[in-house]
Motif scaffolding. Structure first.
Motif, PDB file in Angstrom:
ATOM      1  N   HIS A  25       0.827  -1.208   0.000  1.00  0.00           N
ATOM      2  CA  HIS A  25       0.000   0.000   0.000  1.00  0.00           C
ATOM      3  C   HIS A  25       0.865   1.263   0.000  1.00  0.00           C
ATOM      4  O   HIS A  25       0.368   2.353   0.297  1.00  0.00           O
ATOM      5  CB  HIS A  25      -0.922   0.002   1.222  1.00  0.00           C
ATOM      6  N   ASP A  26       2.156   1.109  -0.299  1.00  0.00           N
ATOM      7  CA  ASP A  26       3.130   2.209  -0.300  1.00  0.00           C
ATOM      8  C   ASP A  26       3.271   2.848   1.073  1.00  0.00           C
ATOM      9  O   ASP A  26       3.624   4.020   1.193  1.00  0.00           O
ATOM     10  CB  ASP A  26       2.791   3.266  -1.360  1.00  0.00           C
ATOM     11  N   SER A  27       3.035   2.076   2.117  1.00  0.00           N
ATOM     12  CA  SER A  27       3.170   2.576   3.477  1.00  0.00           C
ATOM     13  C   SER A  27       4.568   2.315   4.016  1.00  0.00           C
ATOM     14  O   SER A  27       5.199   1.310   3.682  1.00  0.00           O
ATOM     15  CB  SER A  27       2.147   1.889   4.387  1.00  0.00           C
ATOM     16  N   LEU A  28       5.037   3.239   4.860  1.00  0.00           N
ATOM     17  CA  LEU A  28       6.314   3.092   5.549  1.00  0.00           C
ATOM     18  C   LEU A  28       6.123   2.961   7.066  1.00  0.00           C
ATOM     19  O   LEU A  28       7.064   3.134   7.830  1.00  0.00           O
ATOM     20  CB  LEU A  28       7.216   4.300   5.265  1.00  0.00           C
ATOM     21  N   ASP A  29       4.912   2.632   7.490  1.00  0.00           N
ATOM     22  CA  ASP A  29       4.642   2.495   8.923  1.00  0.00           C
ATOM     23  C   ASP A  29       5.597   1.511   9.586  1.00  0.00           C
ATOM     24  O   ASP A  29       6.033   1.718  10.720  1.00  0.00           O
ATOM     25  CB  ASP A  29       3.196   2.044   9.166  1.00  0.00           C
ATOM     26  N   TRP A  30       5.929   0.447   8.891  1.00  0.00           N
ATOM     27  CA  TRP A  30       6.849  -0.579   9.411  1.00  0.00           C
ATOM     28  C   TRP A  30       8.226   0.010   9.708  1.00  0.00           C
ATOM     29  O   TRP A  30       8.912  -0.444  10.610  1.00  0.00           O
ATOM     30  CB  TRP A  30       6.982  -1.728   8.405  1.00  0.00           C
ATOM     31  N   LEU A  31       8.635   1.026   8.955  1.00  0.00           N
ATOM     32  CA  LEU A  31       9.937   1.662   9.155  1.00  0.00           C
ATOM     33  C   LEU A  31       9.860   2.746  10.221  1.00  0.00           C
ATOM     34  O   LEU A  31      10.719   2.849  11.094  1.00  0.00           O
ATOM     35  CB  LEU A  31      10.447   2.261   7.841  1.00  0.00           C
ATOM     36  N   LEU A  32       8.833   3.568  10.157  1.00  0.00           N
ATOM     37  CA  LEU A  32       8.718   4.712  11.065  1.00  0.00           C
ATOM     38  C   LEU A  32       8.510   4.289  12.511  1.00  0.00           C
ATOM     39  O   LEU A  32       8.716   5.094  13.423  1.00  0.00           O
ATOM     40  CB  LEU A  32       7.593   5.633  10.592  1.00  0.00           C
ATOM     41  N   SER A  33       8.140   3.033  12.744  1.00  0.00           N
ATOM     42  CA  SER A  33       7.952   2.548  14.112  1.00  0.00           C
ATOM     43  C   SER A  33       9.230   1.950  14.704  1.00  0.00           C
ATOM     44  O   SER A  33       9.235   1.534  15.862  1.00  0.00           O
ATOM     45  CB  SER A  33       6.838   1.483  14.129  1.00  0.00           C
TER      46      SER A  33
END
Length: 194
Positions: A25-33
């Motif tokens: 989904h083009d999300s970077l939530d996994w990185l920003l956490s």
């Protein structure tokens, strides 16, 4: 009079352990956490001080625009930026030049804009691979997060040989700096015996 030196083209990015820049989904939530520290082998401030021009693809551009803490319609970076896309954005911020075609066709303009400093290929992985195929990617600096995504946007679209130059740890992230050696030869196609 000596000719100006060619800038170093650098892909400074982060990836999941299984090699994805962003999820499906083009999300970077996994990185920003992920927790980070102050022990980076290449701190972002030091890296940015050496950047004279920026290159980005449309998906990365859209993500940065939607997540940047800037005045509406402004671009987050001050360096001249080249947006590689065939889909023109509705609003093109100041300092951004929209281009298409191969990176080699824009090499002179990118290097003139960099004014002797480095060129940062912000993303994505397919665009970085195009630069590598054109002989315009010298270095990959990657922070590797302790997470797997299973699918998403690949780190570097293609088959390339890299040479490890330096490595370290920054919080939960492994960091590695690689010289880009070049594109790997494709293996010969397997043939079935008659």
């Amino acid at each position: 009079m000596t000719a100006p030196t060619r800038p170093t083209y650098r892909f400074y990015t982060a990836t999941s352990l299984d090699g994805f820049l962003a999820d499906e989904h083009d999300s970077l939530d996994w990185l920003l956490s992920q927790p980070t520290g102050d022990q980076s082998i290449l701190p972002m401030d030091d890296f940015m001080a050496g950047v004279g021009a920026i290159v980005t693809g449309r998906t990365t551009f859209d993500w940065v625009q939607s997540h940047a803490d800037t005045v509406e319609g402004a671009w987050v970076f001050t360096q001249p930026t080249f947006l590689f896309t065939h889909r023109a954005p509705t609003q093109l911020p100041d300092g951004i030049t929209q281009v298409s075609d191969s990176p080699a066709e824009h090499r002179t303009a990118i290097e003139e804009a960099a004014q002797g400093k480095d060129v940062w290929i912000v993303g994505g992985g397919d665009l970085a691979a195009e630069f590598a195929r054109a002989g315009m990617l010298d270095e990959l600096f990657v922070s590797i997060a302790p997470v797997t995504l299973g699918t998403g946007r690949p780190l570097l679209g293609g088959r390339f040989d890299l040479d490890l130059q330096e490595h370290g740890v920054n919080g939960a992230l492994l960091e590695a700096r690689y010289a880009v050696v070049g594109e790997r030869d494709r293996p010969p196609r397997a043939t079935m015996a008659p």
